[in-house]
Design a protein around this motif. Structure first.
Motif, PDB file in Angstrom:
ATOM      1  N   GLY A  83      34.352  97.471  25.290  1.00  0.00           N
ATOM      2  CA  GLY A  83      35.004  97.516  26.867  1.00  0.00           C
ATOM      3  C   GLY A  83      36.624  98.143  26.609  1.00  0.00           C
ATOM      4  O   GLY A  83      37.541  97.561  27.616  1.00  0.00           O
TER       5      GLY A  83
ATOM      6  N   GLU B  47      49.507  92.360  27.374  1.00  0.00           N
ATOM      7  CA  GLU B  47      49.782  93.736  27.974  1.00  0.00           C
ATOM      8  C   GLU B  47      48.862  94.630  27.260  1.00  0.00           C
ATOM      9  O   GLU B  47      48.083  95.607  28.025  1.00  0.00           O
ATOM     10  CB  GLU B  47      51.102  94.260  27.819  1.00  0.00           C
TER      11      GLU B  47
ATOM     12  N   GLY C  28      45.324  94.447  28.103  1.00  0.00           N
ATOM     13  CA  GLY C  28      45.211  94.933  29.273  1.00  0.00           C
ATOM     14  C   GLY C  28      45.077  96.484  29.404  1.00  0.00           C
ATOM     15  O   GLY C  28      43.982  97.006  29.905  1.00  0.00           O
ATOM     16  N   VAL C  29      45.903  97.243  28.793  1.00  0.00           N
ATOM     17  CA  VAL C  29      45.858  98.562  28.906  1.00  0.00           C
ATOM     18  C   VAL C  29      44.619  99.212  28.143  1.00  0.00           C
ATOM     19  O   VAL C  29      44.168  99.889  28.270  1.00  0.00           O
ATOM     20  CB  VAL C  29      47.102  99.021  27.998  1.00  0.00           C
TER      21      VAL C  29
ATOM     22  N   CYS D 184      33.986 102.248  22.027  1.00  0.00           N
ATOM     23  CA  CYS D 184      34.541 102.254  23.335  1.00  0.00           C
ATOM     24  C   CYS D 184      33.620 101.486  24.281  1.00  0.00           C
ATOM     25  O   CYS D 184      34.142 100.353  24.943  1.00  0.00           O
ATOM     26  CB  CYS D 184      35.166 103.299  24.033  1.00  0.00           C
TER      27      CYS D 184
ATOM     28  N   ARG E 261      41.439  97.748  27.941  1.00  0.00           N
ATOM     29  CA  ARG E 261      40.467  97.426  28.746  1.00  0.00           C
ATOM     30  C   ARG E 261      40.610  98.291  29.971  1.00  0.00           C
ATOM     31  O   ARG E 261      39.338  99.117  30.452  1.00  0.00           O
ATOM     32  CB  ARG E 261      40.549  95.947  29.284  1.00  0.00           C
ATOM     33  N   THR E 262      41.628  98.588  30.444  1.00  0.00           N
ATOM     34  CA  THR E 262      41.595  99.436  31.634  1.00  0.00           C
ATOM     35  C   THR E 262      42.190 100.804  31.827  1.00  0.00           C
ATOM     36  O   THR E 262      41.813 101.739  32.515  1.00  0.00           O
ATOM     37  CB  THR E 262      42.716  98.892  32.729  1.00  0.00           C
ATOM     38  N   GLY E 263      43.099 101.084  30.864  1.00  0.00           N
ATOM     39  CA  GLY E 263      43.678 102.353  30.714  1.00  0.00           C
ATOM     40  C   GLY E 263      44.762 102.649  31.437  1.00  0.00           C
ATOM     41  O   GLY E 263      45.418 103.628  31.287  1.00  0.00           O
ATOM     42  N   THR E 264      45.266 101.545  32.286  1.00  0.00           N
ATOM     43  CA  THR E 264      46.358 101.659  32.928  1.00  0.00           C
ATOM     44  C   THR E 264      47.498 101.227  32.180  1.00  0.00           C
ATOM     45  O   THR E 264      47.619 100.005  31.782  1.00  0.00           O
ATOM     46  CB  THR E 264      46.179 100.825  34.443  1.00  0.00           C
TER      47      THR E 264
ATOM     48  N   ALA F   5      39.032 101.283  27.116  1.00  0.00           N
ATOM     49  CA  ALA F   5      39.115 102.803  27.933  1.00  0.00           C
ATOM     50  C   ALA F   5      39.513 103.976  26.717  1.00  0.00           C
ATOM     51  O   ALA F   5      40.095 103.475  25.546  1.00  0.00           O
ATOM     52  CB  ALA F   5      40.364 102.711  28.808  1.00  0.00           C
TER      53      ALA F   5
END
Length: 347
Positions: free
Chosen positions: A53, A114, A117-118, A49, A120-123, A55
């Motif tokens: 990079g 999408e 992005g999830v 991780c 990388r950010t966990g959002t 999450a």
């Protein structure tokens, strides 16, 4: 005429696995995961991780999915070490059958972007990839405040339960229940199924507004209003109703992160009487986080659109234990689902 005895599990799998292929494409095209593993593995998941990079939560879902596909080997008992499996070498740069370009040709799919992005950010992204802004709240839970969206989601969960609820009831037919609290029980379809073989029992659905309105309508339409009440409340901010000897979570815990799952289990423990039962009906990842594949695929959808994932049997047992529950067991039901049972100790 439809054959009601035909098992619809394959149809659940098609819907629930809708985002899985996009996650693998993202892992190949955006992160070159398997080339990295070939050069650095076996490594602890945390090291992977940090290097790529990613999450923690979405990476855990990705690694479970890759293990279920046979692309990586995962060993939780050795510190969650991840190694490249032979099949995964087909996604490594420079190998004779390198398929990275083949996967990369689909990298422009919106869900791939999408999911990258999830990772990388966990959002989480918006529910069902709805366009943010305007009427679409990117937080799926926030959208439940819209009565129209709440009605659609409640109808969807009710449709899913038509096959799954009777299977749950059969799996716990030997479990003594006199009063069941169906936490975030949506349409009440699971509570109704559990009561079907218990004519003296009662139940309540504990649900937030405006889902509670849809629940009351569906409970009444099934002729269950005399046995199943709907109690309005927020499971995260309101006290749990007392007077129930069993709490059921059906497809609830997978929508939330670990702190909020722990909060719910703690709340159930506090509200249940001594000897009371906790029931979690859901899609559960196996203890080693290597599958099963349909559950790993569904976990991708949940990771994409909610703060949760499909929790493993081991994770849930540990959280239940921290809340104070004992005698944890797991039983299969239907449609790749199972029910985890735990008991609050008697005085």
């Amino acid at each position: 005429m439809a054959d009601d005895t035909c098992d619809p599990t394959v149809l659940y799998r098609v819907r629930d696995g809708a985002y899985a292929a996009d996650l693998l494409i993202a892992a190949v095209a955006e992160f070159d995961l398997f080339t990295w593993l070939a050069a650095h593995g076996p490594v602890p998941a945390a090291e992977l991780c940090a290097a790529l990079g990613m999450a923690e939560r979405p990476a855990d879902v990705l690694l479970t999915y890759c293990a279920a596909l046979g692309l990586v080997d995962r060993d939780l008992d050795a510190g969650d070490r991840v190694a490249l499996a032979p099949l995964g070498r087909h996604l490594v740069a420079g190998t004779p059958h390198d398929l990275r370009a083949y996967y990369g040709s689909l990298a422009e799919r919106p869900a791939v972007r999408e999911l990258a992005g999830v990772l990388r950010t966990g959002t989480p992204a918006a529910w069902a990839s709805a366009r943010p802004g305007g009427e679409h709240d990117p937080d799926w839970s926030g959208r439940l405040a819209d009565p129209s969206f709440a009605g659609r989601i409640t109808a969807a969960m009710d449709a899913r339960g038509a096959f799954l609820a009777p299977a749950l009831a059969r799996a716990i037919a030997d479990v003594p229940i006199t009063a069941l609290l169906d936490v975030a029980g949506s349409s009440g379809i699971y509570a109704g199924a559990v009561l079907a073989g218990r004519p003296q029992a009662r139940a309540a659905v504990f649900e937030r507004a405006p889902v509670d309105m849809a629940a009351r309508t569906l409970v009444r339409d099934r002729g269950l209003a005399d046995h199943v009440e709907v109690i309005t409340g927020d499971m995260f901010s309101d006290p749990f109703p007392t007077g129930f000897d069993a709490h059921l979570y059906s497809h609830v815990l997978h929508d939330w992160d670990a702190p909020r799952v722990q909060q719910l289990l703690d709340s159930s423990f506090a509200a249940l009487p001594p000897g009371g039962l906790l029931l979690d009906h859901d899609t559960h990842v196996d203890a080693g986080k290597r599958g099963p594949l349909p559950v790993a695929e569904y976990s991708v959808l949940l990771m994409h659109s909610t703060p949760g994932k499909c929790w493993s049997v081991r994770e849930l047992a540990e959280m239940a234990g921290r809340a104070g529950f004992v005698d944890v067991e797991h039983r299969p039901t239907a449609g790749d689902r199972g029910v985890l049972l735990a008991r609050k100790p008697a005085r």
